[in-house]
Design a protein around this motif. Structure first.
Motif, PDB file in Angstrom:
ATOM      1  N   CYS A  69      13.086   9.312   4.161  1.00  0.00           N
ATOM      2  CA  CYS A  69      13.174  10.710   4.586  1.00  0.00           C
ATOM      3  C   CYS A  69      14.093  11.492   3.650  1.00  0.00           C
ATOM      4  O   CYS A  69      13.794  12.630   3.269  1.00  0.00           O
ATOM      5  N   SER A  70      15.207  10.867   3.254  1.00  0.00           N
ATOM      6  CA  SER A  70      16.140  11.531   2.355  1.00  0.00           C
ATOM      7  C   SER A  70      15.508  11.786   0.985  1.00  0.00           C
ATOM      8  O   SER A  70      15.710  12.849   0.387  1.00  0.00           O
ATOM      9  N   LEU A  71      14.736  10.821   0.492  1.00  0.00           N
ATOM     10  CA  LEU A  71      14.076  10.987  -0.804  1.00  0.00           C
ATOM     11  C   LEU A  71      13.084  12.147  -0.776  1.00  0.00           C
ATOM     12  O   LEU A  71      13.064  12.998  -1.674  1.00  0.00           O
ATOM     13  N   LEU A  72      12.250  12.179   0.266  1.00  0.00           N
ATOM     14  CA  LEU A  72      11.256  13.253   0.361  1.00  0.00           C
ATOM     15  C   LEU A  72      11.909  14.601   0.630  1.00  0.00           C
ATOM     16  O   LEU A  72      11.518  15.623   0.070  1.00  0.00           O
ATOM     17  N   LEU A  73      12.936  14.591   1.494  1.00  0.00           N
ATOM     18  CA  LEU A  73      13.599  15.846   1.824  1.00  0.00           C
ATOM     19  C   LEU A  73      14.355  16.406   0.626  1.00  0.00           C
ATOM     20  O   LEU A  73      14.460  17.624   0.464  1.00  0.00           O
ATOM     21  N   SER A  74      14.898  15.514  -0.222  1.00  0.00           N
ATOM     22  CA  SER A  74      15.604  15.986  -1.413  1.00  0.00           C
ATOM     23  C   SER A  74      14.674  16.744  -2.350  1.00  0.00           C
ATOM     24  O   SER A  74      15.118  17.609  -3.099  1.00  0.00           O
ATOM     25  N   LEU A  75      13.384  16.407  -2.319  1.00  0.00           N
ATOM     26  CA  LEU A  75      12.405  17.132  -3.135  1.00  0.00           C
ATOM     27  C   LEU A  75      11.851  18.345  -2.402  1.00  0.00           C
ATOM     28  O   LEU A  75      11.856  19.461  -2.918  1.00  0.00           O
ATOM     29  N   LEU A  76      11.373  18.128  -1.180  1.00  0.00           N
ATOM     30  CA  LEU A  76      10.689  19.203  -0.457  1.00  0.00           C
ATOM     31  C   LEU A  76      11.648  20.164   0.228  1.00  0.00           C
ATOM     32  O   LEU A  76      11.284  21.308   0.503  1.00  0.00           O
ATOM     33  N   GLY A  77      12.885  19.707   0.516  1.00  0.00           N
ATOM     34  CA  GLY A  77      13.806  20.526   1.293  1.00  0.00           C
ATOM     35  C   GLY A  77      14.139  21.852   0.651  1.00  0.00           C
ATOM     36  O   GLY A  77      14.211  22.884   1.329  1.00  0.00           O
ATOM     37  N   TYR A 118      17.571  24.083   9.970  1.00  0.00           N
ATOM     38  CA  TYR A 118      16.128  23.850   9.866  1.00  0.00           C
ATOM     39  C   TYR A 118      15.837  22.477   9.259  1.00  0.00           C
ATOM     40  O   TYR A 118      15.053  21.693   9.804  1.00  0.00           O
ATOM     41  N   LEU A 119      16.480  22.174   8.148  1.00  0.00           N
ATOM     42  CA  LEU A 119      16.274  20.868   7.517  1.00  0.00           C
ATOM     43  C   LEU A 119      16.847  19.745   8.373  1.00  0.00           C
ATOM     44  O   LEU A 119      16.297  18.639   8.406  1.00  0.00           O
ATOM     45  N   GLY A 120      17.939  20.029   9.065  1.00  0.00           N
ATOM     46  CA  GLY A 120      18.492  19.025   9.977  1.00  0.00           C
ATOM     47  C   GLY A 120      17.541  18.691  11.109  1.00  0.00           C
ATOM     48  O   GLY A 120      17.483  17.547  11.573  1.00  0.00           O
ATOM     49  N   ILE A 213      22.917  12.292  -3.735  1.00  0.00           N
ATOM     50  CA  ILE A 213      22.603  13.048  -2.523  1.00  0.00           C
ATOM     51  C   ILE A 213      21.635  12.305  -1.607  1.00  0.00           C
ATOM     52  O   ILE A 213      21.532  12.614  -0.418  1.00  0.00           O
ATOM     53  N   THR A 214      20.901  11.323  -2.132  1.00  0.00           N
ATOM     54  CA  THR A 214      19.904  10.619  -1.322  1.00  0.00           C
ATOM     55  C   THR A 214      20.466   9.386  -0.623  1.00  0.00           C
ATOM     56  O   THR A 214      19.802   8.814   0.228  1.00  0.00           O
ATOM     57  N   GLY A 215      21.665   8.925  -0.997  1.00  0.00           N
ATOM     58  CA  GLY A 215      22.269   7.767  -0.345  1.00  0.00           C
ATOM     59  C   GLY A 215      21.717   6.433  -0.780  1.00  0.00           C
ATOM     60  O   GLY A 215      21.891   5.430  -0.078  1.00  0.00           O
ATOM     61  N   ILE A 216      21.065   6.399  -1.947  1.00  0.00           N
ATOM     62  CA  ILE A 216      20.481   5.139  -2.409  1.00  0.00           C
ATOM     63  C   ILE A 216      21.546   4.171  -2.896  1.00  0.00           C
ATOM     64  O   ILE A 216      21.455   2.964  -2.673  1.00  0.00           O
TER      65      ILE A 216
END
Length: 523
Positions: A69-77, A118-120, A213-216
């Protein structure tokens, strides 16, 4: 001050949540979580380490879904949280706000809070979906605090970064158009490469953790400490059923890990400070109403310089004023309009043509084709949107036959534009690799249909740019996966792949036609 902040945040968040698109996004999030947490009996698992599946504990499902979710949100967010200032301009409230005693910092921070909420909410929807999937397919005891803690420390930095980046990109004219969308995609790719760079340098400088930012990074470090390996795969992956499963165990959120995750808040804070200082406060002398006509826009500056080139190329096209045009003439006119509005596309076409004729076939397929696809994504993104953004759609519909055939006009116009770039590569591949030539031809139509479908459905360039750039990124990083080779530049596509993308092309066009018909009836 607090009252003004809360009012701005509440209005911004309420507007976002009232959109139909929000409901669609939340449903997509739930469906995505369902797809990436497969049944063990299917031979696939959410997470595997060196071929061994990881038991579906609360920690495993929470960690894997939070990372994805973090990976996708970092792009789409950033794209989802964008257009905050533009909405106030369209709603005619921008200039009222500009005349009030609200400070720039209050307005920007209020918009940041609204975007973060919203993103949260999307992050929360992902967490709820993962909890539901644990209750359906999980193994072991349900640990709600494990879900909450993992999503908090992995996802919140992503939410803050995307909300802040969206405001900064919208405040700077150079970054608020198509060029900004493309630049953010490459920034996202660089951020994804950060963990690899850190691991290759034995952890790397500590300040690099500010950009995780993604927590990887902490997840990879925990995996290396527990299992002494870096071979971890998250998503729907096949595993070796003859090997015993692994138990990931608990994640010890030490003060060091918490400090690392909190340090990532420095970047969003810096972006907010820059945004407050560059925010134009809707001053017409500092901000044009649309970025296309802003002199500060780099792409516009290039186009202005190259205008004489298009005038020279389009000399002798003839005067058709007063004559009824055919469908082919309408397509030709739309193609010429694209080149007239974006003279830089003419330069790109000349460069691509020279390289397509001079490069070896392997270099053409593996090196030049991805570049051509990226160029086409930038050019085609505006084909179906420019009439909406320029508010000339009703005027365009006064021409005979345009309204009835609008979707097909735009599709064939986009296809002709795309073939101008891919035509020579298709012919060269046909002589040596006919299967890949067919893939490129199908991919060309797939690009055109996607540009028209998303442009008509959303009236924005962002969705097409980000989704197709992400598809290119995935295809280049998963070269052996046939389903991602939509344009034939990795050579992995099969006959089934080509048929599937051809079918998707037709579905996109049918959806675009249905959507456009509904909009016409509502006009």
């Amino acid at each position: 001050m607090i009252d003004r902040l809360l009012a701005i945040s509440f209005v911004d968040a309420r507007f976002r949540f009232r959109r139909t698109a929000t409901v669609v996004i939340l449903l997509i999030v739930g469906m995505t979580v369902y797809l990436i947490v497969p049944e063990i009996s299917s031979g696939r698992a959410l997470m595997e380490i060196e071929g061994r599946r990881v038991i579906y504990s609360s920690v495993t499902i929470a960690m894997a879904t939070a990372i994805l979710c973090s990976l996708l949100l970092s792009l789409l967010g950033t794209y989802l949280a964008g257009n905050s200032f533009r909405r106030d301009l369209l709603a005619r409230t921008a200039y009222v706000i500009a005349g009030t005693p609200v400070h720039n910092s209050e307005y920007v921070i209020g918009k940041f809070i609204g975007g973060a909420l919203y993103l949260g909410a999307i992050l929360l929807a992902c967490m709820v979906s993962s909890i539901i999937m644990f209750l359906i397919r999980g193994e072991g005891n349900f640990e709600p605090l494990a879900f909450l803690g993992i999503y908090l420390w992995i996802g919140i930095p992503t939410v803050f970064f995307c909300a802040a980046a969206a405001l900064l990109f919208e405040s700077v004219p150079f970054l608020s158009g198509r060029m900004g969308d493309v630049l953010y995609f490459f920034l996202w790719g660089a951020l994804l490469g950060l963990p690899v760079a850190m691991l290759e340098t034995n952890g790397g400088p500590q300040w690099l953790r500010l950009f995780d930012i993604t927590g990887i990074v902490p997840i990879i470090e925990i995996t290396r400490t527990k299992f002494h390996t870096l071979f971890i795969s998250i998503g729907s992956n096949s595993f070796k059923s003859n090997l015993p499963p692994l138990n990931f165990g608990e994640i010890d959120w030490s003060w060091r890990l918490i400090a690392d995750r909190c340090s990532t808040f420095v970047v969003p804070l810096f972006l907010l400070i820059v945004t407050v200082n560059v925010f134009h406060r809707f001053d017409p002398s500092r901000k044009s109403s649309t970025v296309r006509y802003s002199r500060k826009n780099l792409m516009t500056s290039f186009n202005v310089l190259l205008k004489p080139l298009t005038r020279f190329l389009l000399m002798g096209t003839g005067n058709t004023m007063g004559k009824r045009s055919s469908f082919l003439q309408d397509i030709r006119a739309d193609v010429l309009a694209t080149f007239m509005l974006s003279p830089i596309a003419v330069v790109a076409l000349i460069v691509v043509t020279v390289l397509s004729l001079s490069l070896e076939l392997s270099s053409l397929q593996e090196g030049l084709l991805p570049v051509i696809i990226v160029i086409l994504i930038i050019i085609l993104s505006d084909v179906a949107v420019r009439d909406y953004s320029a508010n000339t759609l009703k005027l365009l519909f006064t021409a005979p036959g345009i309204q009835k055939n609008f979707v097909w006009l735009k599709f064939f116009s986009a296809t002709v534009l795309a073939v101008c770039f891919t035509g020579i590569p298709i012919l060269r591949l046909w002589a040596g690799k006919p299967a890949q030539a067919i893939s490129l031809l199908v991919g060309t139509c797939f690009l055109s249909a996607g540009a028209v479908c998303l442009g008509i459905a959303i009236k924005s360039q962002k969705a097409f740019i980000v989704l197709y750039l992400m598809l290119v990124y995935i295809a280049l990083n998963a070269k052996e996966v046939a389903s991602f080779d939509f344009a034939g530049f990795t050579g992995a596509a099969t006959s089934e792949t080509r048929i599937a993308y051809a079918a998707l092309t037709m579905l996109f066009l049918l959806f675009a036609q249905a959507r456009f018909s509904l909009k016409v009836r509502a006009m």
